[in-house]
Design a protein around this motif. Sequence first.
Motif, PDB file in Angstrom:
ATOM      1  N   UNK A  77      -4.323 -37.657  27.170  1.00 58.95           N
ATOM      2  CA  UNK A  77      -5.890 -37.719  27.214  1.00 58.95           C
ATOM      3  C   UNK A  77      -6.144 -38.677  25.830  1.00 58.95           C
ATOM      4  N   UNK A  78      -7.354 -39.226  26.431  1.00 54.83           N
ATOM      5  CA  UNK A  78      -8.051 -40.122  25.413  1.00 54.83           C
ATOM      6  C   UNK A  78      -8.236 -39.397  23.879  1.00 54.83           C
ATOM      7  N   UNK A  79      -8.077 -40.373  22.916  1.00 55.12           N
ATOM      8  CA  UNK A  79      -8.174 -39.833  21.516  1.00 55.12           C
ATOM      9  C   UNK A  79      -9.794 -39.226  21.422  1.00 55.12           C
ATOM     10  N   UNK A 109      -6.604 -29.208  31.514  1.00 57.21           N
ATOM     11  CA  UNK A 109      -7.681 -28.762  30.658  1.00 57.21           C
ATOM     12  C   UNK A 109      -7.335 -28.703  29.343  1.00 57.21           C
ATOM     13  N   UNK A 110      -8.169 -28.725  28.499  1.00 61.61           N
ATOM     14  CA  UNK A 110      -7.752 -28.625  27.004  1.00 61.61           C
ATOM     15  C   UNK A 110      -8.886 -27.715  26.232  1.00 61.61           C
ATOM     16  N   UNK A 111      -8.384 -27.425  24.988  1.00 62.07           N
ATOM     17  CA  UNK A 111      -9.105 -26.563  23.995  1.00 62.07           C
ATOM     18  C   UNK A 111     -10.493 -26.815  23.742  1.00 62.07           C
ATOM     19  N   UNK A 112     -10.808 -28.153  23.458  1.00 58.81           N
ATOM     20  CA  UNK A 112     -12.233 -28.668  23.361  1.00 58.81           C
ATOM     21  C   UNK A 112     -13.057 -28.545  24.783  1.00 58.81           C
ATOM     22  N   UNK A 113     -12.425 -28.290  25.801  1.00 58.55           N
ATOM     23  CA  UNK A 113     -13.047 -28.141  27.016  1.00 58.55           C
ATOM     24  C   UNK A 113     -13.047 -29.692  27.667  1.00 58.55           C
ATOM     25  N   UNK A 114     -12.339 -30.324  27.330  1.00 54.03           N
ATOM     26  CA  UNK A 114     -12.027 -31.756  28.001  1.00 54.03           C
ATOM     27  C   UNK A 114     -11.133 -31.350  29.373  1.00 54.03           C
ATOM     28  N   UNK A 115     -11.513 -31.800  30.343  1.00 52.22           N
ATOM     29  CA  UNK A 115     -11.150 -31.987  31.831  1.00 52.22           C
ATOM     30  C   UNK A 115     -10.675 -33.545  32.144  1.00 52.22           C
ATOM     31  N   UNK A 116      -9.427 -33.824  32.341  1.00 54.79           N
ATOM     32  CA  UNK A 116      -9.135 -35.042  32.526  1.00 54.79           C
ATOM     33  C   UNK A 116      -8.269 -35.119  33.822  1.00 54.79           C
ATOM     34  N   UNK A 117      -8.668 -36.286  34.705  1.00 54.16           N
ATOM     35  CA  UNK A 117      -8.037 -36.489  36.008  1.00 54.16           C
ATOM     36  C   UNK A 117      -6.988 -37.679  35.829  1.00 54.16           C
ATOM     37  N   UNK A 118      -5.784 -37.837  36.301  1.00 53.16           N
ATOM     38  CA  UNK A 118      -4.936 -38.780  36.410  1.00 53.16           C
ATOM     39  C   UNK A 118      -4.472 -39.232  37.707  1.00 53.16           C
ATOM     40  N   UNK A 136     -12.544 -38.447  32.821  1.00 51.93           N
ATOM     41  CA  UNK A 136     -12.813 -36.999  32.226  1.00 51.93           C
ATOM     42  C   UNK A 136     -14.092 -36.418  32.735  1.00 51.93           C
ATOM     43  N   UNK A 137     -13.931 -35.171  32.915  1.00 49.77           N
ATOM     44  CA  UNK A 137     -15.144 -34.496  33.532  1.00 49.77           C
ATOM     45  C   UNK A 137     -15.979 -33.684  32.216  1.00 49.77           C
ATOM     46  N   UNK A 150     -17.025 -21.012  35.660  1.00 43.37           N
ATOM     47  CA  UNK A 150     -16.267 -21.567  36.354  1.00 43.37           C
ATOM     48  C   UNK A 150     -17.276 -22.759  36.883  1.00 43.37           C
ATOM     49  N   UNK A 151     -16.493 -23.902  36.746  1.00 47.39           N
ATOM     50  CA  UNK A 151     -16.964 -25.372  37.275  1.00 47.39           C
ATOM     51  C   UNK A 151     -16.446 -25.807  38.570  1.00 47.39           C
ATOM     52  N   UNK A 152     -17.335 -26.166  39.402  1.00 45.18           N
ATOM     53  CA  UNK A 152     -16.846 -27.022  40.647  1.00 45.18           C
ATOM     54  C   UNK A 152     -17.010 -28.497  40.364  1.00 45.18           C
ATOM     55  N   UNK A 153     -15.972 -29.319  40.319  1.00 37.41           N
ATOM     56  CA  UNK A 153     -16.309 -30.849  40.414  1.00 37.41           C
ATOM     57  C   UNK A 153     -15.889 -31.523  41.460  1.00 37.41           C
ATOM     58  N   UNK A 154     -16.555 -32.734  41.821  1.00 35.79           N
ATOM     59  CA  UNK A 154     -16.398 -33.369  42.959  1.00 35.79           C
ATOM     60  C   UNK A 154     -15.500 -34.532  42.245  1.00 35.79           C
ATOM     61  N   UNK A 155     -14.159 -34.575  42.696  1.00 34.69           N
ATOM     62  CA  UNK A 155     -13.343 -35.339  41.896  1.00 34.69           C
ATOM     63  C   UNK A 155     -13.535 -36.714  42.235  1.00 34.69           C
ATOM     64  N   UNK A 156     -13.842 -37.114  43.381  1.00 30.12           N
ATOM     65  CA  UNK A 156     -13.913 -38.625  43.853  1.00 30.12           C
ATOM     66  C   UNK A 156     -15.184 -39.105  43.190  1.00 30.12           C
ATOM     67  N   UNK A 157     -16.408 -38.339  43.107  1.00 25.58           N
ATOM     68  CA  UNK A 157     -17.325 -39.014  42.399  1.00 25.58           C
ATOM     69  C   UNK A 157     -17.712 -38.308  40.984  1.00 25.58           C
ATOM     70  N   UNK A 158     -16.664 -37.889  40.389  1.00 27.14           N
ATOM     71  CA  UNK A 158     -16.742 -37.547  39.101  1.00 27.14           C
ATOM     72  C   UNK A 158     -17.888 -36.508  38.540  1.00 27.14           C
ATOM     73  N   UNK A 159     -18.552 -35.626  39.693  1.00 32.84           N
ATOM     74  CA  UNK A 159     -19.719 -35.186  39.324  1.00 32.84           C
ATOM     75  C   UNK A 159     -19.413 -33.616  39.090  1.00 32.84           C
ATOM     76  N   UNK A 160     -20.257 -32.622  38.337  1.00 29.48           N
ATOM     77  CA  UNK A 160     -20.323 -31.458  38.479  1.00 29.48           C
ATOM     78  C   UNK A 160     -21.208 -30.762  39.346  1.00 29.48           C
ATOM     79  N   UNK A 161     -20.650 -30.209  40.633  1.00 28.86           N
ATOM     80  CA  UNK A 161     -21.268 -29.675  41.729  1.00 28.86           C
ATOM     81  C   UNK A 161     -22.056 -28.317  41.498  1.00 28.86           C
ATOM     82  N   UNK A 162     -21.524 -27.587  40.600  1.00 32.45           N
ATOM     83  CA  UNK A 162     -21.935 -26.228  40.473  1.00 32.45           C
ATOM     84  C   UNK A 162     -21.236 -25.428  39.376  1.00 32.45           C
ATOM     85  N   UNK A 163     -21.855 -24.848  38.662  1.00 33.32           N
ATOM     86  CA  UNK A 163     -21.539 -23.897  37.360  1.00 33.32           C
ATOM     87  C   UNK A 163     -21.654 -22.422  37.765  1.00 33.32           C
TER      88      UNK A 163
END
Length: 317
Positions: free
Chosen positions: A150-152, A179-188, A198-199, A227-240
């Motif tokens: 993850x980024x610093x 997914x991390x403790x601080x809420x970070x979601x990262x895609x590699x 990151x989302x 629960x969040x739904x993310x569009x992985x391609x467009x890096x966007x939150x679709x729904x909470x």
Amino acid sequence: MVKLSPLAHQTNAHADSIWSVAWTGTLPGGGGDLLLTGSVDENVKSWRASGDGLEMVHSYTGHTLGVVALAVSANGLVASSALDSFIRVWDVETHETKCVIESPPAENWELAFQPVEDPQHIAVAGGTSGAVKLFSINDGGGALLATMSLPAPSADKPKHGRFVQSVAYSGDGRRVACGAMDGTVAVFDTGSGKLLHTLEGHAMPVRSLAFSVDSKTLFTACDDGHIHMYDVEHRSLMEALPGHRSWVLGVAASPSGNALVSCSSDSTVKLWDLGQRSCVQTMTDQSDAVWGVCFKPDGSRVASVSDDKSISLYDFV
């Protein structure tokens, strides 16, 4: 309309809290089709549905502290991650150990096999390392193949917030999310190991992740009760998706692509219709925190496990 129907409820399935669950598919030789559960009692058990209950097939031992996560592969391998800092990989049919991987303390949490017929490695949520690590499962296992960090964190955020708890592989094998403790979601990107993005949206621990069957959507389960739904391609939150009254501990997407199940420390399992993007059913069979939930690979059933030592089984239609 999607629906869950109670099928079986196994009380005292383990001697202590059950924190993880996974389901093997049917193997080419006709074996498999087993439900796996991992417990604080240090054991992993395999089960088959039998009448209105579950029949235990085998108990796998070897861990010396509680089992926190399970993963299964298409060819019948099972991996367990435990608080003893070991990951154990074995064959679900022969019960033979394939490899044992030792990690530094607090650096092995959720797991995900490479999503191919004959996986060569396993992705591990690396806890205090702030990374996802890919380990070989060949030749005794343990060789570290890649580290995706993850980024610093920014100066105003604590470093321990980048504790990586959850990991998921996309079905097409192109991406790994964590997914991390601080809420970070990262895609590699799995080919290069590079961070794609990151989302944004969570600020509390993300304890579980799942990709949709088409690998285009990422679902995240968070302590913020959403629960969040993310569009992985467009890096966007679709729904909470709100609804749980406490931490969301697990999430799983249906193989059919039309539904989602989640579980929570509020002692419930919820079924979500993805067409409506809403909760259509809440199950209250278990009396304590529900730590894990999963679909059977053919999509016909759902299983959940709880702090109350029970397993609940549902038909899904």
